[in-house]
Design a protein around this motif. Structure first.
Motif, PDB file in Angstrom:
ATOM      1  N   PHE B  32       0.860  -1.187   0.000  1.00 20.02           N
ATOM      2  CA  PHE B  32       0.000   0.000   0.000  1.00 20.02           C
ATOM      3  C   PHE B  32       0.893   1.232   0.000  1.00 20.02           C
ATOM      4  O   PHE B  32       1.876   1.276   0.741  1.00 20.02           O
ATOM      5  CB  PHE B  32      -0.863   0.044   1.266  1.00 20.02           C
ATOM      6  N   VAL B  33       0.551   2.201  -0.824  1.00 19.32           N
ATOM      7  CA  VAL B  33       1.232   3.493  -0.752  1.00 19.32           C
ATOM      8  C   VAL B  33       0.184   4.483  -0.258  1.00 19.32           C
ATOM      9  O   VAL B  33      -0.854   4.671  -0.917  1.00 19.32           O
ATOM     10  CB  VAL B  33       1.799   3.926  -2.133  1.00 19.32           C
ATOM     11  N   VAL B  34       0.404   5.050   0.904  1.00 15.81           N
ATOM     12  CA  VAL B  34      -0.596   5.946   1.493  1.00 15.81           C
ATOM     13  C   VAL B  34      -0.004   7.341   1.718  1.00 15.81           C
ATOM     14  O   VAL B  34       1.210   7.525   1.687  1.00 15.81           O
ATOM     15  CB  VAL B  34      -1.145   5.388   2.835  1.00 15.81           C
ATOM     16  N   GLY B  35      -0.906   8.281   1.927  1.00 13.48           N
ATOM     17  CA  GLY B  35      -0.466   9.658   2.161  1.00 13.48           C
ATOM     18  C   GLY B  35      -1.526  10.625   1.708  1.00 13.48           C
ATOM     19  O   GLY B  35      -2.457  10.258   0.975  1.00 13.48           O
ATOM     20  N   ASP B  36      -1.399  11.869   2.152  1.00 16.24           N
ATOM     21  CA  ASP B  36      -2.380  12.889   1.773  1.00 16.24           C
ATOM     22  C   ASP B  36      -2.263  13.256   0.292  1.00 16.24           C
ATOM     23  O   ASP B  36      -1.292  12.889  -0.364  1.00 16.24           O
ATOM     24  CB  ASP B  36      -2.145  14.154   2.610  1.00 16.24           C
ATOM     25  N   SER B  37      -3.252  14.038  -0.181  1.00 15.35           N
ATOM     26  CA  SER B  37      -3.163  14.556  -1.549  1.00 15.35           C
ATOM     27  C   SER B  37      -1.903  15.403  -1.665  1.00 15.35           C
ATOM     28  O   SER B  37      -1.579  16.157  -0.756  1.00 15.35           O
ATOM     29  CB  SER B  37      -4.380  15.422  -1.864  1.00 15.35           C
TER      30      SER B  37
END
Lengths: 301, 228
Positions: B32-37
């Motif tokens: 998974f690659v996660v993070g804010d816009s």
């Protein structure tokens, strides 16, 4: 490219035409107009060429003898004329034949000819009609004939051939200009049609690229679309011209009966032996160039 | 399998979408690659797809240095990838069967193979009965399943999914994640960019967390880290 891939691209090309009907119709119409004008000019140039050739075949010079030239000298002149390079044939015209030709010229006017019954005014006008293989050598051959012993005068005229050649040149230039303008318009319109197609299918093209389509696969439907427009735009005017050609000739011949003697037109199948492939190549060529250049510009795939 | 070495991407000079990133994803992993816009997640995916080129650094995928790929080699490279987007990107004028067949046609597969592979891919995503339907006749979840079928029909070694559940309700989101996990179990490396905290927290896969163009954490079996 696989056959199935080609079939797919072809179907997409046809669909593109359907998707932007108005632009496609405009492109086909312009292309048709272009090839129609091309066809008209081409048929005219071909016919004038044909007439020039016919006229050239009829071009001859006439060699008259000095008074009291013996028959032996006349025969000798005949032999020497035949041996000249560029001479097709040599025909002796006797004073009687000369008078008969004169009579024919006046359309057999009996009354007029009655006066010459016993006194042939052309008694010393027997001559050799010299026909040429190549009209451009006429001047050289005339001076060679003039130098022959026993020759009084050599008469020649190449007005018809020269005039027709001039007309042909003018026609050629005029048609080249008109066709060049129409070609540019056709390419421009096809380019617009293909640009529309590209805009409509932008999403599809993007998906193709993500999936791994080669440039050629993405471009093929657009090129085929252009080529199809070209083919349809060529077939329509070629078919119309085919029907119109005979009618036009018939009309010219019936309206200007005087021309019947000096004009002879090529039969339609002879014109179409070159016009058909040329028109199709032109249509396909414009379609291909127009669409290919456009996708190169707009489709950085 | 996927390796980014000191990769920087600048869209405008001085503003780094990615800032000296180093990342290695092994064959068969689920990440998974996660993070804010604006954290650089989508840029990462686009770089791997070779839709973009890095400003500096090297990207290696399946042993190929993407910086050295010639333009004409890109299509062949992309055939080894499957891509799924948030907005499905299906062709609305074609039915489901043709949408999936499209992926095979594009790669110039023979028709007889298309006839075998499309129904198989549709069965995998549970839509075998709906092959004649058009995208607009399907729910969002179903459309995304079609997109997954299209992505896997060429049997890619890597599956990239950019917010695949972004437009879906929780039930459908789970169905999509299940399909991606199944693809991973069949040996496909899966990289999922997502905002969906529940999914990340429950699936306990490797999570790469990005913030302002940097990788701030990279952990196996981790949960979603809140940035507040």
């Amino acid at each position: 490219m696989r056959i199935s891939t080609f079939g797919y691209s072809m179907r997409q090309g046809v669909k593109n035409i359907g998707r932007n009907k108005m632009f496609s119709i405009a492109s086909i119409a312009t292309m048709a107009a272009c090839i129609f004008v091309f066809g008209v000019f081409f048929a005219m140039v071909l016919n004038v060429n044909f007439m020039v050739k016919k006229a050239e075949e009829g071009v001859a010079f006439t060699v008259f003898f000095k008074q009291d030239t013996t028959k032996a000298t006349k025969d000798e002149i005949g032999t020497e004329l035949k041996q000249l390079d560029g001479v097709l044939s040599v025909k002796y015209v006797s004073p009687e034949e000369a008078l008969k030709n004169f009579e024919n010229y006046f359309d057999g006017d009996k009354q007029l000819m009655e006066g010459f019954k016993d006194d042939n005014p052309l008694a010393y006008s027997d001559n050799y009609e010299v026909y040429l293989k190549d009209v451009s050598k006429q001047a050289k051959l005339v001076s060679s004939a003039e130098a022959l012993n026993g020759v009084r005068e050599v008469r020649h005229s190449d007005v018809v051939a020269k005039t027709l050649t001039k007309v042909n040149k003018l026609l050629g230039i005029a048609s080249a200009i008109v066709i060049a303008i129409l070609l540019a318009v056709s390419i421009f319109l096809i380019s617009n049609t293909v640009t529309m197609g590209i805009n409509i299918r932008r999403e599809e093209i993007a998906i193709m690229k993500y999936i791994g389509a080669k440039d050629s696969f993405v471009r093929a439907p657009f090129v085929l679309e252009g080529v199809l427009i070209g083919v349809i735009g060529a077939i329509i005017p070629l078919a119309i011209l085919y029907v119109m050609y005979n009618r036009a000739i018939h009309y010219v011949m019936s309206k200007f009966a005087l021309l019947n003697n000096i004009m002879e037109f090529l039969p339609v199948h002879k014109v179409y032996a070159t016009l058909l492939p040329l028109g199709l190549i032109l249509g396909i060529g414009i379609g291909f160039v127009g669409s290919f250049l456009t996708i190169r510009k707009h489709l950085r795939v | 399998m996927i390796e980014l070495k000191d990769v920087t991407k600048e869209y405008t000079k001085g503003i780094h979408a990615l800032n000296h990133i180093n990342l290695k994803i092994e064959k068969g992993e689920f990440v998974f690659v996660v993070g804010d816009s604006g954290s650089g997640k989508s840029t990462l995916i686009r770089l791997i797809m070779k839709e973009l080129d890095p400003t500096s650094g090297t990207i290696m995928v399946n042993g190929k240095n993407l910086g050295r790929l010639k333009h004409r080699q890109i299509p062949m490279y992309r055939r080894g990838l499957g891509v799924v987007f948030q907005d499905f990107r299906l062709l609305k004028d074609r039915n489901i069967y043709d949408n999936i067949a499209f992926a095979l046609r594009v790669t110039e597969k023979p028709t007889r193979l298309i006839k075998i592979k499309v129904p198989a891919a549709l069965s995998l995503v549970g839509l075998a009965q709906k092959y004649k339907s058009y995208p607009q006749e399907l729910s969002g979840g179903e459309q995304q399943r079609v997109a997954i079928a299209r992505a896997i029909v060429n049997e890619p070694s890597i599956l990239l999914a950019d917010e695949p559940t972004g437009n879906l309700d929780p039930t459908n989101s789970w169905e999509i994640m299940k399909l991606l996990e199944e693809a991973n179990e069949r040996g496909t490396t899966v990289v999922v960019v997502t905002h969906n905290q529940d999914i990340v927290n429950q699936m306990r896969k490797r999570v790469v967390h990005m913030k302002k163009g940097n990788i701030v954490s990279d952990e196996k079996g981790a949960g979603y880290i809140h940035e507040d």
